[in-house]
Write a protein that holds these residues in place. Sequence first.
Motif, short mmCIF file in Angstrom:
data_model
loop_
_atom_site.label_atom_id
_atom_site.label_comp_id
_atom_site.label_asym_id
_atom_site.label_seq_id
_atom_site.Cartn_x
_atom_site.Cartn_y
_atom_site.Cartn_z
N UNK A 1 0.83 -1.21 0.00
CA UNK A 1 0.00 0.00 0.00
C UNK A 1 0.87 1.26 0.00
N UNK A 2 1.95 1.25 0.76
CA UNK A 2 2.86 2.39 0.75
C UNK A 2 3.48 2.60 -0.62
N UNK B 1 2.18 1.71 -3.57
CA UNK B 1 1.17 2.19 -4.50
C UNK B 1 0.86 3.66 -4.29
N UNK B 2 0.76 4.07 -3.04
CA UNK B 2 0.46 5.48 -2.77
C UNK B 2 1.64 6.37 -3.10
N UNK B 3 2.85 5.86 -2.96
CA UNK B 3 4.03 6.67 -3.27
C UNK B 3 4.11 7.00 -4.75
N UNK B 4 3.75 6.05 -5.58
CA UNK B 4 3.80 6.33 -7.02
C UNK B 4 2.47 6.82 -7.58
N UNK B 5 1.48 7.06 -6.71
CA UNK B 5 0.23 7.67 -7.14
C UNK B 5 -0.75 6.71 -7.80
N UNK B 6 -0.63 5.42 -7.55
CA UNK B 6 -1.56 4.44 -8.11
C UNK B 6 -2.73 4.30 -7.14
N UNK B 7 -3.64 5.26 -7.19
CA UNK B 7 -4.74 5.28 -6.23
C UNK B 7 -5.73 4.16 -6.48
N UNK C 1 -5.06 1.13 -7.70
CA UNK C 1 -4.47 -0.10 -7.15
C UNK C 1 -4.53 -0.13 -5.64
N UNK C 2 -4.30 1.02 -5.01
CA UNK C 2 -4.39 1.08 -3.56
C UNK C 2 -5.81 0.83 -3.07
N UNK C 3 -6.80 1.35 -3.80
CA UNK C 3 -8.20 1.10 -3.43
C UNK C 3 -8.56 -0.37 -3.54
N UNK C 4 -8.06 -1.04 -4.58
CA UNK C 4 -8.32 -2.48 -4.73
C UNK C 4 -7.69 -3.26 -3.58
N UNK C 5 -6.49 -2.86 -3.19
CA UNK C 5 -5.83 -3.56 -2.08
C UNK C 5 -6.59 -3.36 -0.78
N UNK C 6 -7.06 -2.16 -0.53
CA UNK C 6 -7.84 -1.91 0.69
C UNK C 6 -9.14 -2.71 0.67
N UNK D 1 -7.82 7.72 0.24
CA UNK D 1 -7.37 7.41 -1.11
C UNK D 1 -8.24 8.09 -2.17
N UNK D 2 -9.54 8.12 -1.94
CA UNK D 2 -10.43 8.78 -2.90
C UNK D 2 -10.20 10.29 -2.92
N UNK D 3 -9.90 10.87 -1.76
CA UNK D 3 -9.58 12.29 -1.73
C UNK D 3 -8.31 12.58 -2.50
N UNK D 4 -7.30 11.74 -2.31
CA UNK D 4 -6.06 11.92 -3.06
C UNK D 4 -6.28 11.73 -4.56
#
Length: 522
Positions: free
Chosen positions: A195-196, A198-204, A206-211, A232-235
Amino acid sequence: MIRLLVFLAVVFALGLGFAWLADRPGDMIVTFNGYQYQITLMVAAVAIVAVVAAVMIVWWLIKSLWNSPYTISRYFRVRRRDRGYQALSTGMIAAGAGDGALARKKTKEAAKLINSDQEPLINLLDAQASLLEGDHKGAREKFERMLDDPEMRLLGLRGLYLEAERLGDRNAARHYAGRAAAVAPQLAWAAESTLEELTERGDWDGALKLVEAQKSTRQIERDAANRRRAVLLTAKAQALVDSDPNAARTAALEANKLAPDFAPAAVIAADLVIRQNDVRKGSKILEAAWKAEPHPDIAELYTHARPGDAVLDRLNRAKKLQELKKNHAGSSMTVARAALDAQDFATARREAEAAIRMDRREGAYLLLADIEEAETGDQGKVRQLLSKAVRAPRDPAWVADGVISERWAPVSPVTGKLDAFTWRAPMERLGRLIDSETDAAVPAITAAPPAAPAEKAIDIVADAPAEKPVPANGGGKDEAVAEAVSEAETTGRGSELPPLPDDPGVAPEEEAEKSPRRFRLF
């Protein structure tokens, strides 16, 4: 239990059969090899049963003798396996206790008694013994060999991940964590590291799917998952504001629905809605967020929702916010700012002073200084308020891992942790804080200066630099604050009395010898 019931049923049936034969007398004649044998029916039945039992016993003896080599070998094999598992258990306990020598000894003993293909825990004990011995390279090689075994793959990835973290190679650690998360998203260490990344490279997305996978496997609670999704949705909405406003609006509204008290989600959702000329819906979003937790960004967007509004209209909107959250310093500050813009100095001063009474903060004193400067222009009172602002607690800001930011960000710039920024007052400022409305004057004993001649006094006044005026628009507020701090420091240094010439003081060496020694643990 069932077998016992079946056995009793068979015995009962045989008893009934023999009783039935006993009630019906009869004879049986058997002619064999020229001889004739006559026996009763009961004796014949007993003889048949005895013959069958004898045949079964003989067959059991023959089978036992035939299988005796296998039985003996199985006995020794089971005994050997039990010894191997005992050694493996002792080795795991030793590894957990940090006894590398005993762990290595039991590893070799268990490997001799049990095949590693049969028991994969031997590979784990071997790798743990290597780590305890300091052989990290050998441990990594053993973890890499585990990747070929489907049963040991996750264990190997975990070991390689920890080794990469120890070496500080974040890319390798995230690579192993990503492979583990793809196979088993329920693993917390793999999911968090991925998750860190995905969020670092801005893949929101992919991060949402993981959550969502974490939520489905019940790795995190429902409320925590909703909070993460809102962040994540706000970002995602912030990233799509310029390129895809419709997708940004959808993401922002969903984030606001998941976390109505999350100020960044409410602000961006309302901003995107207001941009599409739906001021009423945007105002409702901001009002709901303000009721949950007042925030300056909410007040700023709410009061300036209509660009063509007059200053009195903005003041009325600020008062409406105040009605939603009464007796709150943020509400009073919002009304005070709007009243200052509308030149309603009485209302502005009243609300700013009310904010100071509820929560003494730096911003409230600065706002009161702006009001004083705009209304009266009294530089003495302005400087007094600025000096109070310097010593007052700082205003809340977005803080994460010691970093202070004016704007919210989804991840920490230091650790990369998601949702690390919190709205609170920074704690790095040291010094005395304001404990009362008026500062207590500390008396200072100073010697009376000698009277200077009139001509010399005139020269001093002529050579003194002129005082810098403070701009009326408040643009030089920072310079005034810095000047007030420098004047306070100069005054503090000037008030110190010089040491007497006949008192040289205590030498540092003597003071160190006289000072008592204290026990230090570290």
